[in-house]
Write a protein that holds these residues in place. Structure first.
Motif, short mmCIF file in Angstrom:
data_model
loop_
_atom_site.label_atom_id
_atom_site.label_comp_id
_atom_site.label_asym_id
_atom_site.label_seq_id
_atom_site.Cartn_x
_atom_site.Cartn_y
_atom_site.Cartn_z
N ARG A 130 5.69 20.04 -31.80
CA ARG A 130 4.95 18.91 -31.24
C ARG A 130 3.92 19.38 -30.23
NH1 ARG A 130 7.60 14.45 -32.86
NH2 ARG A 130 9.85 14.55 -32.85
N ARG A 131 2.77 18.73 -30.25
CA ARG A 131 1.77 18.94 -29.23
C ARG A 131 1.82 17.78 -28.25
NH1 ARG A 131 -3.39 18.39 -30.79
NH2 ARG A 131 -2.75 17.25 -32.61
N VAL A 132 1.58 18.05 -26.99
CA VAL A 132 1.53 16.98 -25.99
C VAL A 132 0.13 16.41 -26.02
CG1 VAL A 132 1.77 16.40 -23.56
CG2 VAL A 132 3.28 18.09 -24.58
N VAL A 144 5.74 9.37 -32.63
CA VAL A 144 7.14 9.01 -32.87
C VAL A 144 7.30 7.51 -32.61
CG1 VAL A 144 9.53 9.41 -32.19
CG2 VAL A 144 7.91 11.31 -32.19
N TYR A 145 7.82 6.83 -33.60
CA TYR A 145 8.07 5.40 -33.51
C TYR A 145 9.57 5.14 -33.48
CZ TYR A 145 3.14 4.73 -34.55
OH TYR A 145 1.78 4.75 -34.49
N TRP A 146 9.96 3.89 -33.23
CA TRP A 146 11.36 3.50 -33.11
C TRP A 146 12.18 3.99 -34.30
CZ3 TRP A 146 14.24 -0.04 -36.08
CH2 TRP A 146 15.49 -0.36 -35.57
N GLU A 147 11.65 3.87 -35.50
CA GLU A 147 12.39 4.24 -36.70
C GLU A 147 12.60 5.75 -36.86
OE1 GLU A 147 9.95 0.60 -37.39
OE2 GLU A 147 9.49 2.58 -36.66
N ASP A 148 11.85 6.55 -36.12
CA ASP A 148 11.82 7.99 -36.35
C ASP A 148 12.98 8.77 -35.75
OD1 ASP A 148 9.48 7.60 -37.75
OD2 ASP A 148 8.19 8.06 -36.03
N LEU A 149 13.73 8.18 -34.85
CA LEU A 149 14.88 8.87 -34.26
C LEU A 149 16.17 8.25 -34.77
CD1 LEU A 149 13.87 9.45 -30.52
CD2 LEU A 149 13.58 10.97 -32.48
N SER A 150 17.17 9.08 -34.92
CA SER A 150 18.49 8.64 -35.38
C SER A 150 19.48 8.68 -34.23
CB SER A 150 19.00 9.56 -36.49
OG SER A 150 18.09 9.59 -37.56
N ARG A 193 19.27 14.57 -30.45
CA ARG A 193 19.14 15.18 -29.12
C ARG A 193 17.72 15.71 -28.92
NH1 ARG A 193 24.20 15.87 -26.82
NH2 ARG A 193 25.89 15.51 -28.28
N VAL A 194 17.26 15.56 -27.69
CA VAL A 194 15.93 16.02 -27.30
C VAL A 194 16.09 16.83 -26.02
CG1 VAL A 194 13.58 15.32 -26.74
CG2 VAL A 194 14.95 13.90 -28.28
N THR A 195 15.44 17.99 -25.97
CA THR A 195 15.50 18.84 -24.78
C THR A 195 14.11 19.00 -24.20
OG1 THR A 195 17.39 20.05 -25.66
CG2 THR A 195 16.12 21.13 -23.92
N GLY A 196 14.00 18.77 -22.91
CA GLY A 196 12.72 18.92 -22.22
C GLY A 196 12.61 20.29 -21.59
N PRO A 197 11.39 20.63 -21.16
CA PRO A 197 11.18 21.92 -20.49
C PRO A 197 11.77 21.92 -19.09
CG PRO A 197 9.19 20.59 -20.39
CD PRO A 197 10.18 19.82 -21.23
N GLY A 198 11.80 23.09 -18.48
CA GLY A 198 12.36 23.23 -17.14
C GLY A 198 11.30 23.26 -16.06
N ILE A 199 11.77 23.10 -14.83
CA ILE A 199 10.92 23.24 -13.65
C ILE A 199 11.77 23.83 -12.53
CG2 ILE A 199 11.38 20.91 -12.77
CD1 ILE A 199 8.39 20.86 -11.90
N THR A 200 11.19 24.75 -11.78
CA THR A 200 11.88 25.34 -10.64
C THR A 200 11.54 24.54 -9.39
OG1 THR A 200 11.82 27.51 -11.68
CG2 THR A 200 12.21 27.45 -9.29
N ILE A 201 12.56 24.08 -8.71
CA ILE A 201 12.40 23.23 -7.54
C ILE A 201 11.94 24.08 -6.35
CG2 ILE A 201 13.56 21.63 -5.96
CD1 ILE A 201 13.26 20.66 -8.92
N THR A 202 10.90 23.61 -5.69
CA THR A 202 10.34 24.32 -4.53
C THR A 202 10.39 23.42 -3.30
OG1 THR A 202 8.07 23.54 -4.86
CG2 THR A 202 8.74 25.56 -6.05
N THR A 209 7.97 16.19 -24.41
CA THR A 209 8.34 16.44 -25.80
C THR A 209 7.47 15.64 -26.76
OG1 THR A 209 9.99 14.67 -25.88
CG2 THR A 209 10.74 16.88 -25.16
N GLY A 210 6.77 14.62 -26.25
CA GLY A 210 5.90 13.79 -27.08
C GLY A 210 6.58 12.59 -27.70
N ILE A 211 7.88 12.40 -27.47
CA ILE A 211 8.56 11.29 -28.16
C ILE A 211 8.32 9.93 -27.51
CG2 ILE A 211 10.37 12.79 -29.06
CD1 ILE A 211 12.28 11.38 -27.06
#
Length: 173
Positions: free
Chosen positions: A6-8, A14-20, A24-33, A83-85
């Protein structure tokens, strides 16, 4: 299209019908500063010493400053949008059952994972509802926060859902 390709774009494909259910969806990380804590305090007015005063925080059970709970939740929601969803979300309906399970420290790297636990039709044929159970994990794969987030999502204009695929509680089978 898989999550890995997926591109951001700001507008989802992604529409309502497209997920079951249970997808599961996993997002990227970020380091807390330190900057995250200071900016969050400035944005929200949450100037609690536990988050901003190193001397004071050292006297508390965690021994150091920790991230604001609502900051952790907001980052989890925001990171998952990458993730673009969620490009076809027309309304955020809210969060439920928020639990902060472990502290998030400066230097921790967190990322969200979410599982679709509800997908139901509405009275309006052009939208459906999604609810996700979120887990926010740190760099040690420890769950630091959980919550459920719900969204109103556009449906494909030409879709007709087979009523046999809808369970009695309104969830898709």
């Amino acid at each position: 299209m898989t999550a890995a390709t997926r591109r951001v774009t700001g507008q989802g494909d992604v529409y309502w019908e497209d997920l079951s259910l249970d997808e599961r969806v996993t997002g990227p990380g970020i380091t807390i500063t330190d900057s995250h804590l200071v900016q969050w305090a400035g944005l929200t007015g949450d100037w609690v010493s536990l988050h901003l005063d190193a001397q004071y925080a050292a006297t508390l059970p965690f021994g150091e400053r920790i991230a604001h709970g609502p900051l952790t939740m907001s980052l989890s929601l925001g990171l998952l949008t990458q993730t673009g969803i969620f490009g076809n979300v027309s309304a955020w309906l809210g969060v439920d059952q928020v639990r902060a399970l472990r502290p998030v420290l400066i230097g921790d790297t967190i990322h969200p994972e979410a599982r679709l636990v509800l997908s139901r039709e509405t009275k309006r044929p052009n939208v459906g509802i999604w609810s996700f159970d979120y887990q926010t994990l740190n760099q040690h794969d420890e769950v630091v926060m959980t919550f459920t987030g719900s969204f109103m999502v556009s449906r494909r204009a030409t879709t007709s859902v087979d009523s046999a695929s809808i369970s009695p509680n309104g969830a898709r089978a």
